[in-house]
Design an enzyme around this catalytic site. Structure first.
Site, PDB file in Angstrom:
ATOM      1  N   ASP A   1       0.853  -1.201   0.000  1.00 37.32           N
ATOM      2  CA  ASP A   1       0.000   0.000   0.000  1.00 37.32           C
ATOM      3  C   ASP A   1       0.882   1.241   0.000  1.00 37.32           C
ATOM      4  O   ASP A   1       1.909   1.274   0.664  1.00 37.32           O
ATOM      5  CB  ASP A   1      -0.862   0.037   1.279  1.00 37.32           C
TER       6      ASP A   1
ATOM      7  N   ASP B   1      -0.315   7.875   7.862  1.00 34.58           N
ATOM      8  CA  ASP B   1       0.195   6.547   8.240  1.00 34.58           C
ATOM      9  C   ASP B   1       1.574   6.677   8.868  1.00 34.58           C
ATOM     10  O   ASP B   1       1.892   6.110   9.913  1.00 34.58           O
ATOM     11  CB  ASP B   1       0.375   5.691   6.969  1.00 34.58           C
TER      12      ASP B   1
ATOM     13  N   GLU C   1       2.931  -2.605  11.136  1.00 31.29           N
ATOM     14  CA  GLU C   1       2.501  -2.912   9.774  1.00 31.29           C
ATOM     15  C   GLU C   1       3.305  -2.134   8.770  1.00 31.29           C
ATOM     16  O   GLU C   1       3.517  -2.567   7.650  1.00 31.29           O
ATOM     17  CB  GLU C   1       1.010  -2.574   9.601  1.00 31.29           C
ATOM     18  N   GLU C   2       3.814  -0.965   9.180  1.00 29.60           N
ATOM     19  CA  GLU C   2       4.513  -0.090   8.223  1.00 29.60           C
ATOM     20  C   GLU C   2       5.993  -0.387   8.106  1.00 29.60           C
ATOM     21  O   GLU C   2       6.704   0.304   7.380  1.00 29.60           O
ATOM     22  CB  GLU C   2       4.320   1.393   8.638  1.00 29.60           C
TER      23      GLU C   2
ATOM     24  N   ASP D   1      -0.744  -1.837  14.235  1.00 26.22           N
ATOM     25  CA  ASP D   1      -1.053  -1.293  12.914  1.00 26.22           C
ATOM     26  C   ASP D   1      -1.381   0.169  13.177  1.00 26.22           C
ATOM     27  O   ASP D   1      -2.440   0.470  13.706  1.00 26.22           O
ATOM     28  CB  ASP D   1      -2.252  -2.046  12.305  1.00 26.22           C
TER      29      ASP D   1
ATOM     30  N   LEU E   1      -2.239   2.936  11.539  1.00 30.63           N
ATOM     31  CA  LEU E   1      -3.427   3.605  11.021  1.00 30.63           C
ATOM     32  C   LEU E   1      -4.080   2.729   9.964  1.00 30.63           C
ATOM     33  O   LEU E   1      -3.799   2.812   8.774  1.00 30.63           O
ATOM     34  CB  LEU E   1      -3.066   4.982  10.445  1.00 30.63           C
ATOM     35  N   ASP E   2      -4.968   1.855  10.455  1.00 28.15           N
ATOM     36  CA  ASP E   2      -5.602   0.889   9.554  1.00 28.15           C
ATOM     37  C   ASP E   2      -6.793   1.545   8.843  1.00 28.15           C
ATOM     38  O   ASP E   2      -7.516   2.336   9.429  1.00 28.15           O
ATOM     39  CB  ASP E   2      -6.082  -0.304  10.380  1.00 28.15           C
TER      40      ASP E   2
ATOM     41  N   GLU F   1      -3.760  -7.445  13.023  1.00 26.43           N
ATOM     42  CA  GLU F   1      -5.190  -7.228  12.728  1.00 26.43           C
ATOM     43  C   GLU F   1      -5.987  -8.423  13.259  1.00 26.43           C
ATOM     44  O   GLU F   1      -6.819  -8.286  14.153  1.00 26.43           O
ATOM     45  CB  GLU F   1      -5.402  -7.049  11.211  1.00 26.43           C
TER      46      GLU F   1
END
Ligand code: P6P
Length: 333
Positions: A63, A69, A92-93, A114, A116-117, A278
């Site tokens: 993404d 984010d 996640e990043e 995570d 900023l999902d 998640e």
């Protein structure tokens, strides 16, 4: 006058129930609530300052990382890296684990998050969220490692999320119920608004991206068609609600009941959503609210992770809805 219970007071009172508690765990939750307020401050004014748009960087999931984010990722890391309670983090990043900087004490806990999902919704002002979970370290001391992060979901000692929606809420569990705190911006405090959330045993809402239906298995198609059939005694047909933001879709499912689905399909044999930051945290929350989690065949919390960013088919919701889904998917290979 209603009783004002701040998140800080609630965490402290929960800690007092455990005579041997050292306070480390509470301190992590306090630091996370500060991070949540810092992220909220930027999210709540995203449309006002030129923070929208892309950074042209790409994250592990392919993404495009939007500026918010990146901000949320850095903010959470910096809020958590110096408290002395964590030995390692993972986000996640970031492709790899995140070590605690030299010079800071390494503690006995692990944080996965995570930041900023649902970020693809930022520009449309749709609900987004931050998700986190905490484990006890496996390694003895010093820097934490990948093995400390790749633990089964049932080993989590806490899980939670911040939902940035019509109001901002901090929802978490440490295994003693699921509790929600709504941010009062006028005082900058999260106030207890949803004590001991219980998900309805069965719901009337299903949440899935129907745009992928051509790629679903026949068993998945049969299940969704079953939900659409008329059967008043069974509250069918269900209504479809889907905003494409896990935290928003999950929060509604937690409060209203029903089922959230992100199944495997012909193009993604393990679905889209990530297990570690998640699937696992949301599974701990839904189970502690009396609901159920599944990958279609087994509890998400029983899956042995093999990599930080692995994906899993994810079904979360009312106990009876998940049990019916699993009956439909039993034959799926
Ligand atoms: P789709 C957002 O990008 C996200 O990771 C989750 O928040 C959300 O549940 C899912 O992807 C939406 O995916 O394929 O329906 O757009």
């Amino acid at each position: 006058m209603s009783k004002f219970i701040t998140l800080e007071r609630f965490i402290n009172e929960e800690e007092n129930k455990f005579p041997n508690a050292t306070g480390n765990f509470s301190a992590i939750l306090h630091d996370l609530s500060l991070a949540a307020k810092l992220v909220w401050r930027e999210v709540s004014k995203a449309g006002l300052v030129n923070i929208l748009g892309n950074t042209e960087k790409i994250n592990t999931s392919g993404d495009t990382i939007k500026k918010l984010d990146e901000f949320a990722d850095e903010t959470i890391y910096k809020a958590m890296d110096h408290g002395g309670h964590l030995c390692v983090m993972a986000s996640e990043e970031n492709e790899d684990i995140l070590l605690i900087p030299d010079g800071y004490k390494k503690g006995k806990y692990v944080l996965l998050y995570d930041p900023l999902d649902g970020s693809s919704n930022i520009d449309a002002n749709i609900t987004i969220g931050s998700i986190f979970c905490i484990y006890k370290r496996i390694s003895e001391s010093g820097d934490g490692n990948l093995n400390d992060c790749l633990q089964k979901g049932f080993k989590q000692v806490a899980a939670g999320y911040v939902v940035y929606g019509t109001s901002t809420m901090f929802v978490y569990t440490t295994g003693n119920g699921v509790h929600g705190f709504t941010l009062d911006p006028s005082v900058g405090e999260f106030l207890l608004s949803h004590e001991n959330i219980q998900v309805p045993k069965k719901g009337k809402i299903y949440s899935i991206n129907e745009g992928n239906s051509n790629d679903w298995s026949n068993e998945m198609k049969n299940y969704i068609n079953y939900l659409k059939e008329e059967n008043k005694a069974d509250s069918r047909p269900y209504s479809l609600r889907y905003i494409g933001s896990l935290v928003g879709d999950f929060h509604r499912t937690l409060l209203y009941g029903g089922i959230f689905c992100y199944p495997a399909d012909k193009k993604n044999k393990n679905g889209k959503l990530r297990l570690m930051y998640e699937g696992n945290p949301m599974s701990m929350i839904i189970e502690n609210a009396g609901g159920k989690c599944s990958n279609g065949k087994m509890s998400i919390l029983e899956i042995q992770p093999t990599s930080l960013h692995e994906r899993t088919p994810l079904f979360l919701g009312s106990k009876e809805d998940i049990e019916i889904l699993e009956k439909f998917l039993q034959k799926e290979n």
